[in-house]
Scaffold this active site. Structure first.
Site, mmCIF file in Angstrom:
data_model
loop_
_atom_site.group_PDB
_atom_site.id
_atom_site.type_symbol
_atom_site.label_atom_id
_atom_site.label_comp_id
_atom_site.label_asym_id
_atom_site.label_seq_id
_atom_site.Cartn_x
_atom_site.Cartn_y
_atom_site.Cartn_z
ATOM 1 N N HIS A 145 -1.857 1.579 7.418
ATOM 2 C CA HIS A 145 -2.263 1.634 6.018
ATOM 3 C C HIS A 145 -1.908 2.998 5.423
ATOM 4 O O HIS A 145 -2.027 4.033 6.093
ATOM 5 C CB HIS A 145 -3.770 1.379 5.929
ATOM 6 C CG HIS A 145 -4.309 1.323 4.536
ATOM 7 N ND1 HIS A 145 -3.766 0.526 3.546
ATOM 8 C CD2 HIS A 145 -5.365 1.974 3.958
ATOM 9 C CE1 HIS A 145 -4.457 0.692 2.431
ATOM 10 N NE2 HIS A 145 -5.421 1.550 2.650
ATOM 11 N N CYS A 175 0.811 -1.225 0.000
ATOM 12 C CA CYS A 175 0.000 0.000 0.000
ATOM 13 C C CYS A 175 0.841 1.270 0.000
ATOM 14 O O CYS A 175 0.397 2.304 -0.505
ATOM 15 C CB CYS A 175 -0.987 -0.001 1.160
ATOM 16 S SG CYS A 175 -0.242 -0.026 2.797
#
Length: 315
Positions: free
Chosen positions: A165, A89
């Site tokens: 994230h 990510c």
């Protein structure tokens, strides 16, 4: 390192040289220590920001985002890729900004070919193509910390893990978009010109951070900007140029250290310290002091202390 995607740090030097190694020209990252639009403006031109946050693993997906609105049509008109593999990510977030700035930024031949190849794909196939790109994966993994131990971030996260994230925010075609590969589409946060981006993105980030308890401080924000050495040369500030060159030297040194495994060296140093403590007769008290300090750190972490390297798992 594994043949998959390894965890990389949210670090300006890592991201700057990751893009450099992919063939991108005249782009760098700067860490932002405050949510201040004026500070962000000073870095102009700002192409976008990369935001790292603790992901709420127990949260169920919804049809409506908590802020903004899904723009499903935009998913086909800009570069948006679904995240299909763990640990990718960070690189996916920076590419979400970069590949939507082709024309404003020299992204290089290889990334341009990748963008053209995936241009007609739906977001899930773009994500698969990104995950299977040997070029992007190999460059990404070259910045992962070297370790002789098994990389537990390759396993699936559980509810007990601290999971982090990366997502991106950028202005595209007059709209402020949040690009998150775990969402079904880009999230629109309203009208936003390129020049207005610093003022428009800060309130969006503030609202996101306000969803967390006041004790949660584990966030990181990096701005993708034009190489600051160019601006320094344009204004004729040689001291600024020298500072930026020194920063690049430090980044290269830090990145080189990430490629080395210091476990053997550390073991030999520790053996020498233990032998010295035994000779001095202070070994037992030294151990008890270390236990007390460790317990104190554990208690501080439980109270919401800062994120430390090695504690996090990337989603």
């Amino acid at each position: 390192m594994s043949a998959g995607w390894n965890t990389i740090e949210s670090d300006a030097g890592v991201f700057t040289y990751l893009l450099d190694n992919l063939g991108v020209k005249d782009v760098q990252f700067e860490e932002l220590v405050a949510l201040d639009a004026d500070l962000l403006k000073q870095l102009s031109p700002v192409y976008g920001v990369i935001f790292l946050f603790k992901y709420p693993t127990g949260e169920k997906p919804t049809d409506v985002p908590k802020d903004g609105s899904f723009d499903f049509d935009a998913a086909e008109n800009l570069f948006f890729a679904a995240q299909t593999i763990q640990n990718a990510c960070g690189t996916q977030a920076l590419l979400s900004v970069l590949l939507n700035k082709d024309g404003e930024v020299e992204i290089g031949q290889q990334l341009r070919e990748f963008k053209e190849f995936t241009g007609a794909f739906p977001s899930d196939l773009r994500g698969e193509a990104l995950s299977n790109s040997e070029l992007i994966r190999d460059v990404h993994n070259s910045f992962a910390r070297s370790s002789p131990f098994a990389d537990e971030t390759q396993r699936l996260a559980t509810a007990d893990d601290d999971v982090y994230h990366f997502i991106a925010y950028t202005s595209i075609a007059g709209t402020l978009y949040e690009l998150d590969g775990l969402q079904p589409a880009p999230i629109s946060h309203g009208a936003c010109s390129f020049d207005d981006f610093p003022e428009k993105v800060i309130p969006v980030l503030q609202r996101r951070i306000e969803r967390y308890p006041a004790t949660e401080i584990r966030f990181n924000l990096l701005a993708m900007v034009r190489d600051l050495r160019i601006k320094a040369r344009e204004v004729g500030d040689e001291d600024w140029v020298a500072r930026e060159e020194a920063k690049r030297t430090d980044w290269r040194w830090e990145n080189s250290l990430r490629r080395h495994n210091f476990v053997g060296f550390t073991g030999e140093v520790l053996k020498g310290v233990v032998e010295a403590k035994v000779r001095e007769g202070t070994y037992d008290s030294w151990i008890e002091e270390a236990k007390a300090r460790t317990q104190k750190k554990i208690e501080e972490r439980k109270k919401g202390g800062g994120m430390t390297e090695g504690d996090e798992m990337e989603l």
